[in-house]
Design a protein around this motif. Structure first.
Motif: not given
Length: 740
Positions: A415-425, A442-455
């Motif tokens: 899982l990865m935490s992402i920011s609002l800024d990353q959503l701009k691109t 986007p499509f999931k691949d072998l080493a794609t992040v499974d879930s994201i945390l958006l605070r």
């Protein structure tokens, strides 16, 4: 609960009669319902070695009221807090090793030992970096002769760092170098036994006893010499170089590693020599951890207190090598085990000192603070054999508009935490999550992040940002957001994160029916707070203990949480969520993640990882997370390398060749390649590897498939291409993906 004790002289059982995994008397207590012995008028089932001795083993009923007594499986001072295991002190020159002293750090030279000036210069660089000891390979008479000059030259330059001789196959060389070096490392797998041929041999008890007598005959003169000169010794077992005799009895296993070392330790004790340490090294951190635990558990039974040298052998380079070492060494340090450590990297030896010191500091700090939680009874964790606790993966519910099953991965989730800024691109975000892009989608691949945390959720009217999130949800990526955000700026089909305290207020009842929940738990909450978990249906739990906690141990808090879940038959998936502080050094992040999450994952406790660090590169955090899962033998997303750190035996430029092989083969997930400077640790060190690239002679390479050599004496210039062809011949090659 009643307990008891029995003499440690019950004869072992043979596998041909009883189907057990060994065929001689053993030293670690085992329990079986196949052989009964009398104990206080009660018949109980025990297997124990037939060696005479006064030691006794404490036993307790297998369960409440059970007539079956089992040994107390103690492998450390405490499982609920970090307490250093009490050991004797072993003197290596002027350096003391043991629990009353700091954790000592060491490395090994990579120069040709016959190059006296080059070796002296390298030892001086290592000493200047702060190492406490240096090991030097000594494979023959010329190298042994050079050791005297190396030692004298260092003394003349006012360098008194203790020197350790690394010995394989050569008892006479060990005798010679014991006259000048401070410590001798012997490998029980090849000091007196021949090199393993990986043959299953049949032994009678008499045959086995004769081999033990041969070992004693060969080893005794060295022990006597070490006593005479005041030298120390390391009895250092390698998973990859167990003898055929040991493997025929115990298999290629942690149990065999321990017994191999104990054969030599008994001889030392018989000769009243106690200035030695043990090591149980393997390239697989899980095997390494199990072997050390078995070793210490047996030492507790025997009443022995020898110090431990910790290391993961052939760990590799860069973040990979640091992560594997952190998983293996850090796990044991969290339990108070380990008195001297080496981080084996395919890098210049002086580069090992800094990560080694960081690990040692982490272990010393945990022990000094006695980090942990309040005492609790642990019934479910498997200390000595890996058994993964698998949480219930998301199941699609009737009426759900999106597929939540991809929010977690069965082999371990990132899982990865992402920011609002990353959503701009959006396209850059998709790429950073390692998703495949097809016409910008986007499509999931072998080493794609499974879930994201958006605070923070984007405003309801930010259609572009919400479209980007919708596209991720559509490919079954979980989008997790805090309860307060979802209540004020609802995102359709988001998964909602809440703490136990928030849930106790009932605020989650304001969410639409069927909303999926993630619950954040510390692990050290009062029992009554944890009881709330019984009344909710969570998609997953986050184990999240603030990084700033001084006295509370993350590993012990998580163990307490898992014990509670198992005791109450709650099978929620658990994600290890670690929030690192701003400005943390990269090595500290890798070592902290490997130690704090790896210590749990090697016991099968946990279903994934979420690492946060405010100022760290996103790709670095993602790669570190996948490296952690692969290092714990969970999710395999890239080529695995078993790469030795090089030493004076190495027959080629290991760093250069390793880089060349990695550049051409790093796109083969599921394939494991061993890159070995020589064959001293035996093909067994490649037990985890599918293919091996091994120095056979100067300028010549041998190629292996598993433990079997299939091509010999290939010119080094053609060897990498020959390795690739070998992988192709076995149907394991795929062409590198084309650049998008």
């Amino acid at each position: 609960m009643a307990t008891g004790a029995v003499p440690t002289s019950v004869t072992g059982l043979k596998s041909k009669d009883h189907g057990l995994g060994f065929t001689k008397s053993v030293d670690f207590i085992k329990v079986s319902d196949l052989q009964r012995v009398k104990f206080r008028r009660t018949k109980v089932s025990v297997i124990r070695n037939s060696n005479p001795g006064s030691e006794i083993a404490e036993l307790q009923p297998a369960s409440e009221g059970s007539p079956l007594l089992v040994p107390r499986q103690k492998y450390c001072e405490s499982t609920h807090k970090t307490v250093r295991r009490k050991t004797s002190t072993v003197m290596v020159g002027n350096v003391a090793i043991g629990s009353e002293h700091p954790i000592r750090i060491q490395t090994m030279t990579t120069t040709d030992t016959k190059d006296i000036a080059g070796t002296v210069e390298q030892v001086m660089r290592i000493a200047d970096k702060g190492a406490d000891l240096v090991r030097i390979t000594v494979q023959g008479k010329k190298e042994a002769d050079a050791c005297f000059e190396i030692k004298n030259s260092l003394v003349q330059k006012n360098y008194n760092i203790p020197l350790v001789a690394d010995i394989h196959f050569a008892p006479p060389i060990a005798m010679r170098v014991a006259e000048c070096f401070d410590k001798i490392r012997v490998n029980p797998g090849n000091f007196a036994d021949r090199r393993a041929q990986f043959e299953t041999l049949e032994y009678t008890e008499d045959d086995y006893q004769k081999e033990l007598e041969h070992i004693e005959q060969v080893f005794t003169p060295l022990v006597e010499k070490c006593k005479k000169y005041g030298r120390a010794m390391r009895i250092g077992t390698n998973h990859g170089s167990l003898s055929d005799r040991i493997m025929s009895y115990y298999g290629d296993s942690p149990r065999g590693m321990v017994e191999s070392a104990f054969e030599f330790a008994r001889i030392c004790r018989k000769l009243d020599f106690h200035n030695f340490v043990f090591s149980m090294k393997a390239s697989n951190p899980v095997v390494m951890v199990q072997a050390y635990r078995l070793l210490v558990a047996e030492m507790y039974v025997q009443g022995w207190d020898y110090p431990l040298h910790l290391g993961v052998t052939e760990a590799g380079e860069g973040e990979d090598g640091r992560m594997k070492s952190a998983i293996g060494i850090g796990t044991l340090l969290q339990d108070g085990l380990g008195d001297t450590i080496r981080v084996s990297l395919t890098e210049p030896p002086e580069e090992e000192i800094d990560p080694c010191r960081r690990l040692a500091n982490l272990g010393m700090r945990a022990a000094n603070l006695q980090q942990g939680v309040a005492p609790f009874e642990e019934k479910h964790r498997r200390y000595f054999d890996f058994q993964r606790r698998t949480g219930q993966l998301p199941v699609q519910q009737e009426g759900e508009e999106v597929d939540y099953r991809g929010a977690l991965h069965r082999d371990g989730s990132v899982l990865m935490s992402i920011s609002l800024d990353q959503l701009k691109t959006p396209e850059l975000l998709y790429r950073s999550l390692a998703a495949k892009l097809v016409v910008g989608m986007p499509f999931k691949d072998l080493a794609t992040v499974d879930s994201i945390l958006l605070r923070k959720l984007p405003p309801v009217d930010d259609k572009d940002a919400r479209l980007a999130l919708r596209r991720l949800i559509d490919v079954s990526m979980g989008v997790i957001t805090p309860l307060s955000e979802q209540l004020t700026k609802p995102l359709p089909n988001a998964i909602v994160l809440a703490t136990l305290k928030e849930l106790s207020t009932g605020a989650h009842n304001l969410l639409p029916e069927g909303t999926r929940l993630v619950v954040s738990v510390r692990g050290d909450e009062p029992q009554e707070e944890l009881e709330f978990l019984k009344s909710i249906d969570a998609t997953m739990l986050f184990h999240d203990l603030p990084f700033a906690e001084e006295k509370i141990g993350r590993v012990q808090a998580a163990r307490r949480l898992f014990e509670y879940l198992s005791e109450n038959s709650l099978n929620f998936p658990v994600i290890h969520h670690i929030q690192f502080p701003k400005g943390i050094h990269r090595d500290d992040l890798v070592i902290g993640a490997g130690t704090n999450a790896g210590a749990l994952l090697v016991d099968g406790l946990g279903d994934g990882i979420l690492l946060e660090a405010p100022d760290q590169d996103f790709d670095f955090l993602r790669n570190t997370s996948f490296n952690l899962l692969q290092g714990c033998r969970m999710r395999n997303t890239k080529t695995e390398y078993v790469s030795c750190p090089s030493c004076g035996r190495t027959l080629f430029d290991l760093q250069e060749i390793s880089a060349e092989i990695r550049e051409k083969t790093s796109h083969l997930p599921g394939v494991s390649i061993a890159i070995m400077g020589c064959i001293v640790n035996g093909p067994g060190e490649m037990a985890d590897a599918d293919f091996g690239y091994v120095g056979g002679a100067p300028g010549k390479i041998d190629l292996y498939v598993g433990k079997t050599v299939v091509k010999r004496a290939i010119a080094m210039e053609q060897a990498t291409d020959a390795l690739i062809q070998l992988i192709k011949d076995h149907g394991r090659w795929v062409d590198p993906p084309a650049e998008e």
